[in-house]
Motif scaffolding. Structure first.
Motif, PDB file in Angstrom:
ATOM      1  N   GLY A   1     -36.558-114.253 -30.847  1.00  0.00           N
ATOM      2  CA  GLY A   1     -37.335-113.360 -29.975  1.00  0.00           C
ATOM      3  C   GLY A   1     -36.562-112.863 -28.762  1.00  0.00           C
ATOM      4  O   GLY A   1     -37.087-112.110 -27.949  1.00  0.00           O
ATOM      5  N   TYR A   2     -35.302-113.312 -28.631  1.00  0.00           N
ATOM      6  CA  TYR A   2     -34.479-112.770 -27.539  1.00  0.00           C
ATOM      7  C   TYR A   2     -34.148-111.311 -27.845  1.00  0.00           C
ATOM      8  O   TYR A   2     -33.986-110.937 -29.010  1.00  0.00           O
ATOM      9  CB  TYR A   2     -33.174-113.571 -27.398  1.00  0.00           C
ATOM     10  CG  TYR A   2     -33.356-114.878 -26.659  1.00  0.00           C
ATOM     11  CD1 TYR A   2     -33.299-114.916 -25.272  1.00  0.00           C
ATOM     12  CD2 TYR A   2     -33.604-116.074 -27.335  1.00  0.00           C
ATOM     13  CE1 TYR A   2     -33.480-116.110 -24.583  1.00  0.00           C
ATOM     14  CE2 TYR A   2     -33.788-117.268 -26.657  1.00  0.00           C
ATOM     15  CZ  TYR A   2     -33.722-117.272 -25.273  1.00  0.00           C
ATOM     16  OH  TYR A   2     -33.905-118.447 -24.586  1.00  0.00           O
ATOM     17  N   THR A   3     -34.034-110.496 -26.789  1.00  0.00           N
ATOM     18  CA  THR A   3     -33.711-109.080 -27.017  1.00  0.00           C
ATOM     19  C   THR A   3     -32.426-108.658 -26.302  1.00  0.00           C
ATOM     20  O   THR A   3     -32.106-107.470 -26.253  1.00  0.00           O
ATOM     21  CB  THR A   3     -34.877-108.166 -26.574  1.00  0.00           C
ATOM     22  OG1 THR A   3     -35.235-108.511 -25.238  1.00  0.00           O
ATOM     23  CG2 THR A   3     -36.078-108.322 -27.482  1.00  0.00           C
ATOM     24  N   GLY A   4     -31.720-109.620 -25.731  1.00  0.00           N
ATOM     25  CA  GLY A   4     -30.442-109.307 -25.101  1.00  0.00           C
ATOM     26  C   GLY A   4     -29.637-110.577 -24.899  1.00  0.00           C
ATOM     27  O   GLY A   4     -30.145-111.690 -25.089  1.00  0.00           O
ATOM     28  N   LYS A   5     -28.344-110.376 -24.525  1.00  0.00           N
ATOM     29  CA  LYS A   5     -27.445-111.531 -24.417  1.00  0.00           C
ATOM     30  C   LYS A   5     -26.426-111.299 -23.313  1.00  0.00           C
ATOM     31  O   LYS A   5     -25.998-110.161 -23.081  1.00  0.00           O
ATOM     32  CB  LYS A   5     -26.734-111.708 -25.757  1.00  0.00           C
ATOM     33  CG  LYS A   5     -25.989-113.003 -25.898  1.00  0.00           C
ATOM     34  CD  LYS A   5     -25.546-113.171 -27.335  1.00  0.00           C
ATOM     35  CE  LYS A   5     -24.924-114.540 -27.567  1.00  0.00           C
ATOM     36  NZ  LYS A   5     -25.875-115.646 -27.466  1.00  0.00           N
ATOM     37  N   GLN A   6     -25.998-112.384 -22.661  1.00  0.00           N
ATOM     38  CA  GLN A   6     -24.981-112.279 -21.620  1.00  0.00           C
ATOM     39  C   GLN A   6     -23.586-112.208 -22.255  1.00  0.00           C
ATOM     40  O   GLN A   6     -23.311-112.937 -23.199  1.00  0.00           O
ATOM     41  CB  GLN A   6     -25.027-113.515 -20.725  1.00  0.00           C
ATOM     42  CG  GLN A   6     -26.365-113.747 -20.086  1.00  0.00           C
ATOM     43  CD  GLN A   6     -26.521-115.176 -19.639  1.00  0.00           C
ATOM     44  OE1 GLN A   6     -26.016-115.552 -18.592  1.00  0.00           O
ATOM     45  NE2 GLN A   6     -27.211-115.995 -20.428  1.00  0.00           N
ATOM     46  N   VAL A   7     -22.750-111.327 -21.736  1.00  0.00           N
ATOM     47  CA  VAL A   7     -21.363-111.267 -22.191  1.00  0.00           C
ATOM     48  C   VAL A   7     -20.430-111.313 -20.992  1.00  0.00           C
ATOM     49  O   VAL A   7     -20.819-110.950 -19.882  1.00  0.00           O
ATOM     50  CB  VAL A   7     -21.075-110.002 -23.045  1.00  0.00           C
ATOM     51  CG1 VAL A   7     -21.960-109.967 -24.273  1.00  0.00           C
ATOM     52  CG2 VAL A   7     -21.241-108.723 -22.248  1.00  0.00           C
ATOM     53  N   ILE A   8     -19.214-111.776 -21.250  1.00  0.00           N
ATOM     54  CA  ILE A   8     -18.265-111.890 -20.137  1.00  0.00           C
ATOM     55  C   ILE A   8     -17.005-111.054 -20.366  1.00  0.00           C
ATOM     56  O   ILE A   8     -16.138-110.993 -19.502  1.00  0.00           O
ATOM     57  CB  ILE A   8     -17.886-113.366 -19.831  1.00  0.00           C
ATOM     58  CG1 ILE A   8     -17.351-114.065 -21.079  1.00  0.00           C
ATOM     59  CG2 ILE A   8     -19.070-114.133 -19.290  1.00  0.00           C
ATOM     60  CD1 ILE A   8     -15.888-114.249 -21.076  1.00  0.00           C
ATOM     61  N   HIS A   9     -16.916-110.436 -21.540  1.00  0.00           N
ATOM     62  CA  HIS A   9     -15.699-109.670 -21.850  1.00  0.00           C
ATOM     63  C   HIS A   9     -16.085-108.371 -22.566  1.00  0.00           C
ATOM     64  O   HIS A   9     -17.012-108.371 -23.397  1.00  0.00           O
ATOM     65  CB  HIS A   9     -14.776-110.522 -22.731  1.00  0.00           C
ATOM     66  CG  HIS A   9     -13.381-109.983 -22.819  1.00  0.00           C
ATOM     67  ND1 HIS A   9     -13.054-108.940 -23.663  1.00  0.00           N
ATOM     68  CD2 HIS A   9     -12.247-110.325 -22.164  1.00  0.00           C
ATOM     69  CE1 HIS A   9     -11.764-108.672 -23.522  1.00  0.00           C
ATOM     70  NE2 HIS A   9     -11.246-109.495 -22.619  1.00  0.00           N
ATOM     71  N   PRO A  10     -15.360-107.261 -22.280  1.00  0.00           N
ATOM     72  CA  PRO A  10     -15.710-105.973 -22.894  1.00  0.00           C
ATOM     73  C   PRO A  10     -15.810-106.004 -24.412  1.00  0.00           C
ATOM     74  O   PRO A  10     -16.654-105.316 -24.997  1.00  0.00           O
ATOM     75  CB  PRO A  10     -14.567-105.048 -22.448  1.00  0.00           C
ATOM     76  CG  PRO A  10     -14.036-105.656 -21.194  1.00  0.00           C
ATOM     77  CD  PRO A  10     -14.244-107.141 -21.330  1.00  0.00           C
ATOM     78  N   VAL A  11     -14.963-106.801 -25.056  1.00  0.00           N
ATOM     79  CA  VAL A  11     -14.913-106.792 -26.522  1.00  0.00           C
ATOM     80  C   VAL A  11     -16.245-107.260 -27.139  1.00  0.00           C
ATOM     81  O   VAL A  11     -16.559-106.955 -28.292  1.00  0.00           O
ATOM     82  CB  VAL A  11     -13.705-107.657 -26.985  1.00  0.00           C
ATOM     83  CG1 VAL A  11     -14.015-109.134 -26.914  1.00  0.00           C
ATOM     84  CG2 VAL A  11     -13.246-107.274 -28.351  1.00  0.00           C
TER      85      VAL A  11
END
Ligand SMILES: CC(C)(COP(=O)(O)OP(=O)(O)OC[C@H]1O[C@@H](n2cnc3c(N)ncnc32)[C@H](O)[C@@H]1OP(=O)(O)O)[C@@H](O)C(=O)NCCC(=O)NCCSC(=O)C[C@](C)(O)C(=O)O
Ligand SMILES: [Mg+2]
Length: 296
Positions: free
Chosen positions: A221-231
């Protein structure tokens, strides 16, 4: 407004990375004052962010340029808020880390512009107090200039707080990960999932691992995620967008539902499955997700 699928952290004191982020297509850019910034660079970060906002550097960007301040208990939060909210150009969204209790959000901000509030849940105490925190944020929003918008699952800090080391699939924090989604939905907040721990193997980005974790989060049910790098950005954006086949299934189901309603049938079989009202709602969720993820 479009939902935040890829939320990219950029250390607030790193001008090179801030400039780089201008060329990236993240849904939300988090200019960080907190854990991505060294203790002796906190002032540099908040001043750089203020300047960035004052100069309207991101005014042509389609990303949402937000700010993560330090936690209420850090002794840095007040100064962060004064600087970050102290100019004419305020960020549209503020991220508040290490929210543990309703007291942490019972603070008032000056100004009249509504600012989205994203709250980090990243300790055992926060997980236990979660409904209370969300209820207080909801109540405060009627008078304070903040609008609760999302919850972020801070798995790194949670693991540190629990004294556990995270495995790849995060079984040891599964309960908290699921509880966050459930409470977020109860309070109409977006749920933003944990970041992946492994960035690369032998200098090659582990994009398959990222993809698998996005899919697991999306199924919860998550609709987004944390990222730390452009790739990581395109993988996350794609994983949180329903596939063409799923959209086709949902559209077909909605059309079939309408036809069967006219015939006075509340339940029927579509592509081998029994369909009734809850399935219609699930199909409508898919269509809504597509339209909220389509930038205009
Ligand atoms: C890991 C690092 C040091 C490797 O940084 P690097 O420069 O060594 O990487 P690279 O592979 O050489 O970078 C390639 C290009 O991408 C750029 N780049 C690379 N990363 C970014 C970025 N984030 N934003 C914008 N641009 C970026 C980088 O500048 C370079 O471009 P260039 O050659 O043109 O300059 C770097 O990616 C980075 O600093 N990432 C952000 C780290 C961070 O903010 N961590 C804190 C958030 S996670 C968190 O707080 C936990 C949580 C939620 O609270 C909880 O679970 O508890
Ligand atoms: Mg954290």
């Amino acid at each position: 407004c479009s939902s935040r699928r890829a939320i990219l952290y950029v250390p607030g004191d790193d001008i090179r990375k801030l400039n780089k982020a201008l060329s990236l297509d993240a849904d939300c850019i988090v200019m960080d004052c907190e854990d991505g910034v060294a203790t002796n660079r906190k002032e540099e970060a908040r001043v750089t962010i203020r300047q960035w906002l004052d100069e309207g550097r991101a005014s042509n960007s389609t990303s949402e340029w937000s700010v993560r301040v330090n936690s209420v208990e850090s002794d840095l939060c007040k100064e962060d808020l004064q600087t970050v909210l102290g100019g004419a150009n305020k960020p549209p969204t503020l991220l508040l880390p290490k929210v543990e209790s309703k007291e942490h959000i019972q603070w008032h901000m000056g100004g009249c512009q509504k600012i989205n509030l994203i709250m980090y849940i990243e300790s055992a105490r926060a997980v236990v107090n979660l409904p209370d925190i969300c209820r207080t944020a909801e109540q405060l929003s009627s008078t304070a200039p903040l609008k609760p918008a999302a919850l972020v699952f801070g798995s790194d800090d949670l693991c540190a707080n629990l004294g556990v080391t995270r495995s790849d699939n995060g079984t040891e924090i599964l309960y908290a990960r699921q509880k966050l989604v459930l409470v977020a939905k109860a309070f109409h907040l977006q749920a933003i999932d944990m970041r992946v721990q492994v960035l690369c193997f032998d200098n090659i980005p582990d994009l398959d691992g990222l993809q698998r974790q996005c899919e697991a989060g999306a199924r919860m049910g998550y609709t987004g995620k944390q990222v730390i790098h452009p790739v990581q950005i395109p993988i996350v954006q794609q994983a949180f967008m329903p596939t063409a086949a799923i959209v086709e299934w949902a559209e077909g189901l909605i059309a079939a539902f309408q036809e069967h309603q006219k015939l006075g049938k509340g339940a029927f079989v579509y592509k081998g499955s029994m369909i009734d009202m809850p399935l219609l709602r699930q199909a409508e969720n898919i269509i809504k997700l597509v339209s909220s993820n389509t930038k205009v």
